[in-house]
Scaffold this motif. Structure first.
Motif, mmCIF file in Angstrom:
data_model
loop_
_atom_site.group_PDB
_atom_site.id
_atom_site.type_symbol
_atom_site.label_atom_id
_atom_site.label_comp_id
_atom_site.label_asym_id
_atom_site.label_seq_id
_atom_site.Cartn_x
_atom_site.Cartn_y
_atom_site.Cartn_z
ATOM 1 N N UNK A 71 39.753 39.630 38.312
ATOM 2 C CA UNK A 71 39.351 40.959 37.863
ATOM 3 C C UNK A 71 40.443 41.685 37.097
ATOM 4 N N UNK A 72 41.700 41.239 37.258
ATOM 5 C CA UNK A 72 42.803 41.867 36.537
ATOM 6 C C UNK A 72 42.993 41.301 35.137
ATOM 7 N N UNK A 73 42.328 40.169 34.847
ATOM 8 C CA UNK A 73 42.554 39.553 33.539
ATOM 9 C C UNK A 73 41.276 39.163 32.805
ATOM 10 N N UNK A 74 40.121 39.237 33.475
ATOM 11 C CA UNK A 74 38.858 38.878 32.826
ATOM 12 C C UNK A 74 37.953 40.095 32.745
ATOM 13 N N UNK A 75 37.144 40.194 31.698
ATOM 14 C CA UNK A 75 36.213 41.318 31.603
ATOM 15 C C UNK A 75 35.118 41.228 32.655
ATOM 16 N N UNK A 76 34.496 42.357 32.907
ATOM 17 C CA UNK A 76 33.446 42.437 33.923
ATOM 18 C C UNK A 76 32.319 41.459 33.648
ATOM 19 N N UNK A 77 31.959 41.297 32.392
ATOM 20 C CA UNK A 77 30.834 40.425 32.040
ATOM 21 C C UNK A 77 31.078 38.982 32.466
ATOM 22 N N UNK A 78 32.310 38.517 32.340
ATOM 23 C CA UNK A 78 32.628 37.136 32.720
ATOM 24 C C UNK A 78 32.515 36.971 34.234
ATOM 25 N N UNK A 79 32.975 37.977 34.988
ATOM 26 C CA UNK A 79 32.850 37.913 36.446
ATOM 27 C C UNK A 79 31.389 37.809 36.861
ATOM 28 N N UNK A 80 30.530 38.587 36.207
ATOM 29 C CA UNK A 80 29.108 38.559 36.538
ATOM 30 C C UNK A 80 28.471 37.214 36.204
#
Length: 544
Positions: A71-80
């Motif tokens: 979460x500190x290096x990837x955008x929210x969309x990628x996490x989802x």
């Protein structure tokens, strides 16, 4: 993935609606009791083996540390997107087994797929909570209450939809768990992203008004689900009408960003905004320190290595504090025991003579929602009004949860109804209160990782209370059945389990009281900050 509404003032509200939808479909980790009996029969498992499957599901949350780092290096969309794919694979494999489209997989492989499904929710929750807490830093309590409230309702949403349309078929239930969250997360990936937080008193007032509207919508949804549960069996037409009405209620939060777009007049601020942060910091407000370079470096080093409670902590600094471990263990006492009830609700109901336990699963979910919403609102109000430490709400929930376990241990008529409601309320309070408490004590800078360290309590609590305590004590009372596996019927099956969990909650109560005392000054400062904002904005009370 480029977000929609990247600069619009309504963008953060569209993002919050997307976050609400994600939370409304990612509570699949709490639905194990809906299909656990099918797994136990199909795979001829003992209760201990079945409970270890539920532990494997919860162990997936332990790998949430990866999503915290990400979460500190990837955008929210990628996490989802990562979370949606993991859930599709994990629950999809379980669906193939339960629907008997493939032969039962080896036990260790089932553990892996349940772990994968469990881990999928950590990516979704991390994406949602980290983004929304940063978008609304002055309203952490209400935001946490709304999001965790919809998360609590997700189990009831899935259970009631499956009951209404598919007669509680476990195969169909797993298919829904695999597909629906994946689709919702892929849609939310376009809308949920970080936006600048409110900085003007009028913006804080607008946030308060909109959060009250969201709470009203959520409460309406919860009452709607509760009405469906307590009115007994329904015909096909009425069940279809219920499902359509449920979808409409889930869509109503869209009205808030639409209203925000339509009601906002075009002003100069839409075209060009003045700088709100000075280019040069007022030197007179800086603390006086030594002018020598060496002294400045030493001071910065000390400040970084020894932050006060209430300031940003690194993970190492956080785990070195006594307050973190008090919070961690008290959280374990509450959510660990609550998760044991949720994982074993199917067998608890059967032991007490209930053939259909779906209503208990749904009641736990719905009353968990009320606990989440109420604790978020009330804790925020009492901080604003009196500076009441938020951990006191966790302490109160520990006492009520202990009472719920004693009621279930007595196994009187209706005790499972009352106990499931009390445990649901208190479990919701624990999850909702601990989220803002962690950010208020240790800061938002590393919040994604901090949150996932705290939820290590879920797999740890599942292992201790569900895998070991409930599993061993149930099997000690159970009798073997033809074809493999075992069963236990009677109040004695879980009586000792409930008593031990009640004692555990008493311990958690003491720890929460201790934490409230130790953090009193932090909440006094938060109280003073909120009052200063309220003084510049008429009628800005968080609860009206």
């Amino acid at each position: 993935m480029a977000p929609l509404f990247p600069t619009s003032g309504a963008g953060k509200w569209v993002g919050l609606v997307a976050a609400i939808w994600v939370q409304a479909v990612c509570g699949n980790n709490y639905t194990f009791a809906n299909y656990s009996h099918a797994l136990k029969s199909l795979m001829a498992l003992t209760q201990l083996q079945l409970n270890n499957l539920s532990v494997a599901k919860d162990v997936g949350k332990a790998f949430g540390l990866v999503s915290g780092f990400a979460s500190d290096c990837l955008p929210t969309s990628v996490l989802l997107i990562i979370g949606s794919l993991e859930g599709l694979i994990g629950y999809g494999a379980q669906w193939l087994v339960v629907s008997q489209r493939i032969r039962p997989l080896p036990y260790w492989q089932m553990c892996i797929f349940l772990c994968l499904g469990g881990n999928s929710t950590t990516w979704m929750n991390t994406a949602v909570l980290v983004t929304c807490m940063r978008n609304f830093p002055k309203n952490r309590g209400p935001v946490s209450g709304i999001l965790k409230g919809y998360l609590g309702l997700s189990t009831a949403i899935f259970t009631d939809i499956c009951t209404a349309l598919f007669s509680s078929d476990p195969s169909t239930f797993l298919f829904i768990l695999a597909v629906v969250p994946a689709v919702v997360c892929l849609v939310a990936a376009f809308f949920l992203h970080e936006t600048p937080p409110a900085s003007e008193p009028s913006e804080f007032q607008q946030e308060t008004q909109y959060f009250n509207i969201f709470n009203g919508m959520a409460i309406t949804l919860a009452v709607y689900l509760l009405a469906f549960d307590i009115t007994g069996s329904h015909g096909q037409l009425l069940s279809l009408v219920f499902a359509v009405g449920l979808l409409i209620l889930l869509a109503t939060p869209l009205g808030v960003p639409l209203y925000s777009i339509l009601s906002k007049p075009r002003s100069a601020s839409d075209i060009e905004q003045p700088m709100k942060v000075p280019l040069l910091v007022n030197q007179s407000k800086k603390p006086k320190t030594s002018t020598t370079p060496t002294a400045g470096v030493e001071l910065q080093y000390l400040e970084r290595k020894q932050p006060c409670i209430g300031q940003d902590h690194t993970i190492v600094e956080m785990i070195r504090t006594f307050d973190f471990w008090v919070l961690f263990v008290s959280f374990l006492c509450g959510v660990g025991t609550g998760l044991c009830v949720m994982n074993n609700m199917g067998q608890m109901g059967i032991a007490l003579g209930y053939s259909d336990v779906s209503i208990f699963i749904s009641l736990t979910s719905i009353w968990g929602f009320f606990g989440r919403i109420a604790s978020g609102l009330l804790s925020e109000y009492f901080i604003w009004k009196f500076g009441t430490p938020r951990p006191l709400w966790n302490a109160a929930s520990q006492v009520i949860m202990a009472v719920g376990y004693i009621i279930m241990a007595l196994a009187l008529p209706g005790s499972l109804y009352i106990g499931s409601m009390l445990v649901g309320i208190c479990y919701g309070v624990q999850l909702t209160i601990t989220v803002p408490v962690a950010s208020e004590l240790f800061g938002l800078k590393y919040y994604g990782l901090l949150y996932n360290i705290l939820i290590l309590n879920l797999p740890l609590g599942s292992f201790l209370f569900s895998g070991l305590l409930a599993g061993y004590l149930y099997d000690a009372q159970a009798i073997a059945v033809p074809g493999g596996g075992n069963t236990c019927v009677g109040a004695h099956c879980y009586c000792l389990v409930f008593v031990i969990m009640a004692i555990t909650c008493v311990l958690g109560f003491g720890l929460d009281i201790l934490l409230a005392i130790r953090t009193r000054n932090v909440y006094i400062r938060i109280h003073e900050s909120k009052r200063s904002i309220a003084a510049s904005t008429p009628d800005s009370s968080p609860v009206k």
